[in-house]
Design a protein around this motif. Structure first.
Motif, mmCIF file in Angstrom:
data_model
loop_
_atom_site.group_PDB
_atom_site.id
_atom_site.type_symbol
_atom_site.label_atom_id
_atom_site.label_comp_id
_atom_site.label_asym_id
_atom_site.label_seq_id
_atom_site.Cartn_x
_atom_site.Cartn_y
_atom_site.Cartn_z
ATOM 1 N N VAL A 41 0.865 -1.172 0.000
ATOM 2 C CA VAL A 41 0.000 0.000 0.000
ATOM 3 C C VAL A 41 0.907 1.230 0.000
ATOM 4 O O VAL A 41 1.874 1.304 0.756
ATOM 5 C CB VAL A 41 -0.903 0.003 1.255
ATOM 6 N N ASP A 42 0.582 2.168 -0.827
ATOM 7 C CA ASP A 42 1.380 3.391 -0.913
ATOM 8 C C ASP A 42 1.353 4.107 0.433
ATOM 9 O O ASP A 42 0.289 4.362 1.007
ATOM 10 C CB ASP A 42 0.812 4.283 -2.022
ATOM 11 N N THR A 45 -0.692 7.420 0.549
ATOM 12 C CA THR A 45 -2.141 7.201 0.585
ATOM 13 C C THR A 45 -2.575 6.754 1.975
ATOM 14 O O THR A 45 -3.597 7.208 2.501
ATOM 15 C CB THR A 45 -2.546 6.137 -0.454
ATOM 16 N N LEU A 46 -1.799 5.877 2.574
ATOM 17 C CA LEU A 46 -2.109 5.393 3.916
ATOM 18 C C LEU A 46 -2.027 6.530 4.937
ATOM 19 O O LEU A 46 -2.899 6.674 5.791
ATOM 20 C CB LEU A 46 -1.132 4.264 4.297
ATOM 21 N N GLU A 48 -2.416 9.744 4.389
ATOM 22 C CA GLU A 48 -3.531 10.673 4.162
ATOM 23 C C GLU A 48 -4.839 10.113 4.724
ATOM 24 O O GLU A 48 -5.636 10.843 5.319
ATOM 25 C CB GLU A 48 -3.693 10.956 2.679
ATOM 26 N N GLY A 49 -5.031 8.825 4.554
ATOM 27 C CA GLY A 49 -6.249 8.198 5.075
ATOM 28 C C GLY A 49 -6.300 8.212 6.592
ATOM 29 O O GLY A 49 -7.350 8.461 7.192
#
Length: 177
Positions: A41-42, A45-46, A48-49
């Motif tokens: 998983v990038d 992205t993780l 930011e989530g």
């Protein structure tokens, strides 16, 4: 209870297997592609989530509550494990004597099956109760039930049990042919 523990350990084992496989995949990926991001998983992205989630969100509180309940259930299962044994009087202060319910059931079952008029019998023993289910050889039960109750009660009273279990007996007549 035994089935619950087996299912629980199987699920925890599968979880550990999945985590181990993920670790192996990550190690192989890091060795094969040294410059690549180590997680599938990038990370951006993780990050930011997760940045948009607060400790006060309903999902976080629900997850914490579910985790706490599962933890308490695991503690209860672990505390209950091994309590199926039946205690006997200790012969010495340093010695603890126990027996399994199956051994008590076998002993009572042998004595019950030796009685006249018993075609077959099954016995289930627990710490607090012994249950005898018998089938008569004859279509009339007669005095078989009181005799079996007295036999089972005498068998449990002869043992040096800390607490004498309650004895219950059910007798069915043989089927008419």
């Amino acid at each position: 209870m035994r089935v619950f523990v087996r299912v629980l350990t199987a699920l925890l084992g599968l979880l550990a297997l999945a985590a181990g496989l993920l670790l192996v995949v990550e190690a192989v990926r890091a060795a094969a592609f040294p410059g690549a991001d180590p997680l599938p998983v990038d990370r951006a992205t993780l990050r930011e989530g997760l940045a948009g989630i607060s400790w006060r969100d309903t999902a976080v509180r629900t997850g914490a509550a579910v985790t706490a309940v599962i933890g308490l259930l695991l503690i209860l299962v672990a505390a209950r494990a091994g309590r199926g044994y039946i205690r006997l009087h200790d012969p010495a202060p340093e010695v603890v004597v126990v027996t399994r319910p199956r051994a008590l059931a076998r002993m009572v079952g042998h004595l019950v099956r030796e009685q006249d008029g018993v075609a077959r019998a099954s016995v289930v023993a627990r710490r607090k109760a012994v249950r005898v289910n018998a089938v008569s050889e004859f279509t009339e039960v007669g005095d078989l039930e009181p005799r079996l109750r007295e036999t089972a009660r005498a068998a449990t009273e002869e043992l040096p049990l800390v607490t004498t279990p309650k004895v219950s007996v059910a007798v069915k007549p043989a089927r008419k042919r």
